[in-house]
Scaffold this active site. Structure first.
Site: not given
Ligand SMILES: O=c1[nH]c(=O)c2[nH]c(=O)[nH]c2[nH]1
Length: 297
Positions: A12, A59, A255
């Site tokens: 389960k 189950t 990012h």
């Molecule tokens: O810390 C990072 N590693 C990467 O492999 C990478 N590649 C990227 O575009 N920015 C970063 N920053």
């Protein structure tokens, strides 16, 4: 079997359990919210091939067993220990049918609230970083435990850069020694020996991961890449905890894009960002202890 080989398991998935321990003497309540998935391997081949269900542990019964065992655990116990209790139950109850059990668990990060510096008896709030565990029990009774963490979102606003990487015709990214570093970390580690207390150990590993990511409060620590920070974090865990034999870390590079508005003269000065989820850098690694081979001379 008709020229085929069949591998099978059943169980389960995602059984949600809340367990409250009220404390016999103190007013202090202890509470956990678990999500438990059980998968057993058993001699139920005839169920698949011939429609013979006589050896199937249903189950639905597996789900009910999880609640029964939670009730039986009258003392607070860790996620890992509950996984062992659940897995062993099926092997011990059905020694002629069940040959193995895999229990996958997670614990919602409810943590006790602190009001004016005082821990509340029965008030909880959601924290960050979810505790996960996996328990595998083989037919010989051998128990393998892994612990983990998911959804540990960390961010620092400086002490991070990324420079001197490969440059080719597709490279637009400039070198920088000043950027945000953000990740939502998933980690999984295995124990070679049982720690004194899985929950305490989990909390200590989480602290080491976070302390290494951030560095000391006033100055922090410079990160030349997510890769290097990941390695430092994994190494710190293996150095600090001898009973952990390996750790896998998955650290997406989330990012924060610079905002430039040239038409109105706004230039990015590490101040206004566009936060993003996708796409993100995908960076993971597993660090293990080297096995030491001793030569007999
Ligand atoms: O810390 C990072 N590693 C990467 O492999 C990478 N590649 C990227 O575009 N920015 C970063 N920053």
């Amino acid at each position: 079997m008709e020229g085929f080989a069949l591998q099978h398991q059943h169980g389960k998935a995602k059984v949600r359990v809340g367990r409250l321990w009220r404390g016999a003497t103190s007013q202090e309540h202890r509470f956990v919210e678990w999500n438990v998935s059980v998968s057993i391997t058993s001699f139920v081949l005839p169920a698949f091939t011939d429609g013979d269900n006589s050896k199937i542990v249903a189950t639905d019964s597996i789900k009910n067993t999880i609640y029964y065992l939670a009730k039986q655990c009258t003392e607070e116990l860790s996620l890992e220990d509950f996984g062992v209790v659940v897995g062993q139950h099926f092997l011990r109850t059905y020694p002629k049918i069940v040959t193995g059990a895999k229990v996958i668990l997670s614990q919602k990060p409810w943590e006790r609230v602190v009001v004016d510096g005082v821990e509340h008896n029965h008030g909880f709030k959601l924290g960050s970083g979810k505790h996960t565990a996996e328990v595998i029990i083989g037919s010989n009774g051998c128990v393998k435990v892994t612990s983990g963490i998911t959804d540990l979102s960390l961010l620092k606003t400086t002490q991070s850069g990324f420079e001197k990487f490969v440059r080719d015709q597709f490279t637009i990214l400039p070198d920088t020694d000043e950027r945000m570093l953000a990740s939502t970390i998933t980690g999984v580690w295995s124990y070679s020996g049982k720690p004194a207390n899985y929950q305490r150990s989990w909390e200590a590993v989480k602290k080491v991961l976070m302390d290494t990511f951030f560095g000391s409060p006033p100055t922090g620590v410079y990160s030349p890449s997510v890769q290097h920070t990941l390695y430092q974090m994994a190494k710190a865990v293996l150095v600090r905890f001898p009973e952990i034999e390996n750790i896998h870390l998955n650290m997406p590079n989330i990012h924060f894009l610079p905002v430039n508005l040239p038409t109105v003269g706004v230039k990015f000065e590490n101040d206004v960002f566009l936060p993003t989820d996708e796409p993100h850098g995908s960076i993971e690694a597993k660090l293990s202890r080297m096995e030491i081979f001793q030569c007999k001379l």
